[in-house]
Write a protein that holds these residues in place. Structure first.
Motif, PDB file in Angstrom:
ATOM      1  N   LEU B 248       0.835  -1.202   0.000  1.00  0.00           N
ATOM      2  CA  LEU B 248       0.000   0.000   0.000  1.00  0.00           C
ATOM      3  C   LEU B 248       0.875   1.259   0.000  1.00  0.00           C
ATOM      4  O   LEU B 248       0.604   2.225  -0.719  1.00  0.00           O
ATOM      5  N   ALA B 249       1.949   1.230   0.798  1.00  0.00           N
ATOM      6  CA  ALA B 249       2.853   2.379   0.859  1.00  0.00           C
ATOM      7  C   ALA B 249       3.486   2.613  -0.511  1.00  0.00           C
ATOM      8  O   ALA B 249       3.544   3.747  -1.001  1.00  0.00           O
ATOM      9  N   PHE B 250       3.898   1.512  -1.133  1.00  0.00           N
ATOM     10  CA  PHE B 250       4.497   1.629  -2.461  1.00  0.00           C
ATOM     11  C   PHE B 250       3.478   2.183  -3.460  1.00  0.00           C
ATOM     12  O   PHE B 250       3.782   3.076  -4.257  1.00  0.00           O
ATOM     13  N   ALA B 251       2.232   1.663  -3.384  1.00  0.00           N
ATOM     14  CA  ALA B 251       1.220   2.068  -4.357  1.00  0.00           C
ATOM     15  C   ALA B 251       0.870   3.546  -4.213  1.00  0.00           C
ATOM     16  O   ALA B 251       0.764   4.267  -5.212  1.00  0.00           O
ATOM     17  N   THR B 252       0.717   4.037  -2.971  1.00  0.00           N
ATOM     18  CA  THR B 252       0.394   5.465  -2.802  1.00  0.00           C
ATOM     19  C   THR B 252       1.531   6.325  -3.341  1.00  0.00           C
ATOM     20  O   THR B 252       1.304   7.326  -4.022  1.00  0.00           O
ATOM     21  N   ASP B 253       2.754   5.894  -3.045  1.00  0.00           N
ATOM     22  CA  ASP B 253       3.905   6.645  -3.534  1.00  0.00           C
ATOM     23  C   ASP B 253       3.916   6.698  -5.053  1.00  0.00           C
ATOM     24  O   ASP B 253       4.097   7.746  -5.664  1.00  0.00           O
ATOM     25  N   TYR B 254       3.653   5.527  -5.658  1.00  0.00           N
ATOM     26  CA  TYR B 254       3.662   5.440  -7.110  1.00  0.00           C
ATOM     27  C   TYR B 254       2.570   6.328  -7.719  1.00  0.00           C
ATOM     28  O   TYR B 254       2.802   7.071  -8.668  1.00  0.00           O
ATOM     29  N   LEU B 255       1.360   6.251  -7.129  1.00  0.00           N
ATOM     30  CA  LEU B 255       0.248   7.044  -7.657  1.00  0.00           C
ATOM     31  C   LEU B 255       0.547   8.539  -7.573  1.00  0.00           C
ATOM     32  O   LEU B 255       0.264   9.297  -8.495  1.00  0.00           O
ATOM     33  N   LEU B 256       1.149   8.950  -6.465  1.00  0.00           N
ATOM     34  CA  LEU B 256       1.488  10.369  -6.317  1.00  0.00           C
ATOM     35  C   LEU B 256       2.504  10.788  -7.377  1.00  0.00           C
ATOM     36  O   LEU B 256       2.427  11.887  -7.923  1.00  0.00           O
ATOM     37  N   ARG B 257       3.449   9.884  -7.672  1.00  0.00           N
ATOM     38  CA  ARG B 257       4.444  10.242  -8.671  1.00  0.00           C
ATOM     39  C   ARG B 257       3.795  10.381 -10.051  1.00  0.00           C
ATOM     40  O   ARG B 257       4.055  11.342 -10.780  1.00  0.00           O
ATOM     41  N   VAL B 258       2.923   9.423 -10.370  1.00  0.00           N
ATOM     42  CA  VAL B 258       2.245   9.480 -11.671  1.00  0.00           C
ATOM     43  C   VAL B 258       1.397  10.749 -11.768  1.00  0.00           C
ATOM     44  O   VAL B 258       1.423  11.464 -12.775  1.00  0.00           O
ATOM     45  N   PRO B 265       3.788  18.581 -16.128  1.00  0.00           N
ATOM     46  CA  PRO B 265       4.813  18.112 -17.063  1.00  0.00           C
ATOM     47  C   PRO B 265       6.039  19.030 -17.080  1.00  0.00           C
ATOM     48  O   PRO B 265       7.165  18.561 -17.188  1.00  0.00           O
ATOM     49  N   TRP B 266       5.801  20.337 -16.946  1.00  0.00           N
ATOM     50  CA  TRP B 266       6.930  21.279 -17.009  1.00  0.00           C
ATOM     51  C   TRP B 266       7.944  21.001 -15.921  1.00  0.00           C
ATOM     52  O   TRP B 266       9.149  21.130 -16.110  1.00  0.00           O
ATOM     53  N   PHE B 267       7.442  20.598 -14.750  1.00  0.00           N
ATOM     54  CA  PHE B 267       8.329  20.379 -13.605  1.00  0.00           C
ATOM     55  C   PHE B 267       9.240  19.192 -13.850  1.00  0.00           C
ATOM     56  O   PHE B 267      10.433  19.247 -13.586  1.00  0.00           O
ATOM     57  N   HIS B 268       8.669  18.129 -14.404  1.00  0.00           N
ATOM     58  CA  HIS B 268       9.453  16.906 -14.537  1.00  0.00           C
ATOM     59  C   HIS B 268      10.404  16.957 -15.720  1.00  0.00           C
ATOM     60  O   HIS B 268      11.535  16.499 -15.607  1.00  0.00           O
ATOM     61  N   THR B 269       9.966  17.529 -16.849  1.00  0.00           N
ATOM     62  CA  THR B 269      10.912  17.619 -17.955  1.00  0.00           C
ATOM     63  C   THR B 269      12.065  18.543 -17.586  1.00  0.00           C
ATOM     64  O   THR B 269      13.207  18.305 -17.932  1.00  0.00           O
TER      65      THR B 269
END
Lengths: 292, 277
Positions: B248-258, B265-269
């Protein structure tokens, strides 16, 4: 001796060679556009600028050179309103310059002048939206459409018509500076301040930017103050060149005296040979800024 | 032979190398479990995989005889709702106060010392205070998460706001913006992706406070269940729960990243570019 000091020395020579130097204050009309009156700036013990008195007329393009730390940027900041004079004042159209930045005075810094989270077009539009959308900082409907039209034509004027959907980090340094200039121009500022705007650009791109700035200056009848380290650039662009330097210096207490405008030099662009003549008289080798 | 520091694995090799330690751990567990069970079939410390399946079947797929609920899912739902509520409130507080403190020097002078002081209080030390004042219900658990993570988020947001180059703020003023407009058009959009990054970092702490609060006073929740069955040495329940919490911890982290990549998009590129440069 560093390059800057060398350049200043050369500026010195140019001035002494230039016999046609005129006293501007005599020629001034009674109501100057900008009047700098007995301006001092001190930080605690350190005097940065002392007794600056000058006038500037609308439409002048003033280029400012001088060693680092001699108060050029401080002077620009006082025009901008982020620094306050310790004594004296700067008067713009009969009103003392407000002590915070506003839409009367546009600025382009060497970098960080554009908003990284907005596209190129949005970066221009925000210039029109901030003032009018008081609650959301945005415009909607017809006003937004009108603004967009204006923004697009502004982008085309600075040669960014094809990049409107890009984010600033996708642009080259020169294009970012074009964007920063376009942003400022949308507000039609009374004065445009440029703080070494092309200092970080490649020489080739710099040449294009010179052309752009001169065109915009003519087209929009701007009054520009530009700080530069490049004497060649200063001569090329300006109608008037200021050299900031210390007149008095006490080796025991270097901070005791501030800089002043030591040379106030009209540049006659109509007589394009002016600079060439000076160059010849001095010899190419004497001006490193030229041999670049 | 190239230097070790210049040798990079191919993509497939990287995946394989990443999975390898997990497989080794799993193998190690199975061997150890088998060895213990061979000696004593009633050993509870390292149960066989069959016991895990039984436990999961009992808790997740069969309604509880006592309450008629699917215990595992009920625990998950309770814990997740507490966690998300807590971290959501924290993020909102962090964003609002971080921006106020970061952008307005007058507010900074007033609030920054207070926030610093609060952030130094060990949250677990005031858990009893929360129980006394707020009772043993949902509120005290959520408040513990908020107290545990909000000061960090406020201070992080403040730092991020102050990282925005002064040139941009001055520029916005020369474009005619007032304080409010500059906050919502220049500062807020730029700190939002950074808020998501900070929330991802504080999720670990949030889980810690959640499990702790549930262990001490609760009637359901993942942490409550683990601590409840501890007294029966029920490793066959505890270990699957721990794996589930980790997932669950991994999934929340992943969802937040996505979410962050999609929304900003500007921030990540921009960040990618800086990494390459």
């Amino acid at each position: 001796m560093n390059v800057e000091q060398q350049r200043l020395k050369q500026a010195d020579k140019i001035v002494s060679l230039n016999q046609v130097r005129t006293s501007r204050e005599e020629k001034m009309s009674t109501q100057p556009f900008i009047r700098v009156h007995n301006l001092w700036k001190e930080y605690q013990q350190q005097v940065v600028l002392e007794r600056l008195n000058t006038h500037v007329e609308q439409g002048e393009f003033i280029t400012i050179v001088g060693a680092s730390g001699c108060g050029k940027t401080t002077f620009l900041k006082m025009l901008l309103g982020t620094e306050r004079p310790t004594r004296g004042c700067i008067v713009l159209e009969d009103e003392p310059i407000p002590d915070e930045p506003n839409a009367d005075r546009g600025i382009v810094f060497q970098k960080y002048s554009v908003f990284p989270h907005l596209t190129v077009l949005e970066n221009i539009e925000i210039a029109g939206e901030l003032e009018h959308g008081w609650l959301t900082g945005r415009l909607f409907g017809n006003r937004k459409r009108a603004l967009r039209k204006q923004a697009i034509s502004m982008l085309e004027a600075v040669g960014l018509g094809n990049a409107s959907k890009k984010y600033p980090h996708q642009l080259s340094g020169g294009m970012q500076q074009r964007l920063a200039i376009a942003q400022s121009l949308l507000k039609k500022p009374k004065i445009l301040l440029l703080d070494e705007p092309f200092g970080a650009l490649d020489p080739g791109i710099r040449k294009d930017m010179h052309k752009l700035v001169l065109n915009l200056w003519r087209e929009y009848k701007l009054t520009i103050f530009m700080i530069t380290h490049d004497l060649h650039e200063a001569f090329l662009l300006g109608t008037r060149l200021w050299v900031f330097d210390k007149v008095r210096s006490d080796p025991q207490a270097p901070e005791a005296y501030g800089a002043r405008i030591t040379y106030d030099l009209p540049i006659d662009r109509e007589d394009a040979n002016d600079f060439e003549q000076l160059k010849e008289q001095l010899g190419d080798a004497e001006i490193p800024a030229l041999s670049k | 032979m190239r230097r070790l520091i210049n040798q990079k694995p191919s993509r497939a090799a990287a995946v394989a190398l990443g999975i390898l330690p997990f497989l080794l751990l799993l193998l190690l567990y199975m061997l150890a479990s088998e060895a213990r069970l061979a000696e004593n079939p009633n050993d509870k410390l390292l149960p066989a995989f069959g016991s895990f399946v039984d436990a999961i079947d009992r808790l997740a797929l069969t309604p509880s005889r006592r309450t008629g609920e699917l215990v595992f899912w009920q625990d998950t739902l309770s814990s997740l709702s507490r966690l998300l509520l807590g971290i959501g409130i924290s993020a909102a507080i962090g964003l609002v106060f971080g921006i106020i403190i970061g952008a307005l020097p007058l507010a900074r002078a007033k609030l920054a010392p207070l926030v610093t002081a609060i952030s130094l209080i060990p949250p677990m030390a005031i858990l009893p205070v929360l129980f006394i004042i707020l009772g043993l219900g949902e509120l005290s658990k959520v408040v513990l998460i908020v107290i545990g993570t909000a000061p960090f988020l406020i201070r992080d947001m403040e730092a991020r706001v102050r990282e925005i180059p002064a040139e941009q703020i001055i520029k916005a003023q020369t474009l005619g913006g007032n304080s409010w407009q500059i906050i919502i058009r220049v500062i807020l959009p730029q700190v939002l992706p950074r808020l998501l990054a900070a929330v991802r970092l504080s999720l670990g702490a949030a889980w810690l406070f959640l499990i702790a609060a549930e262990a001490i006073a609760s009637t359901d929740g993942l942490g409550y269940r683990i601590f409840l069955v501890r007294r029966y040495l029920a490793m066959d329940v505890i270990l699957p729960y721990v794996v589930w919490i980790t997932f669950l911890a991994f999934a929340t982290d992943y969802l937040l990243r996505v979410l962050s990549v999609k929304a900003f998009p500007w921030f990540h590129t921009q960040a990618d570019q800086e990494q390459k440069a």
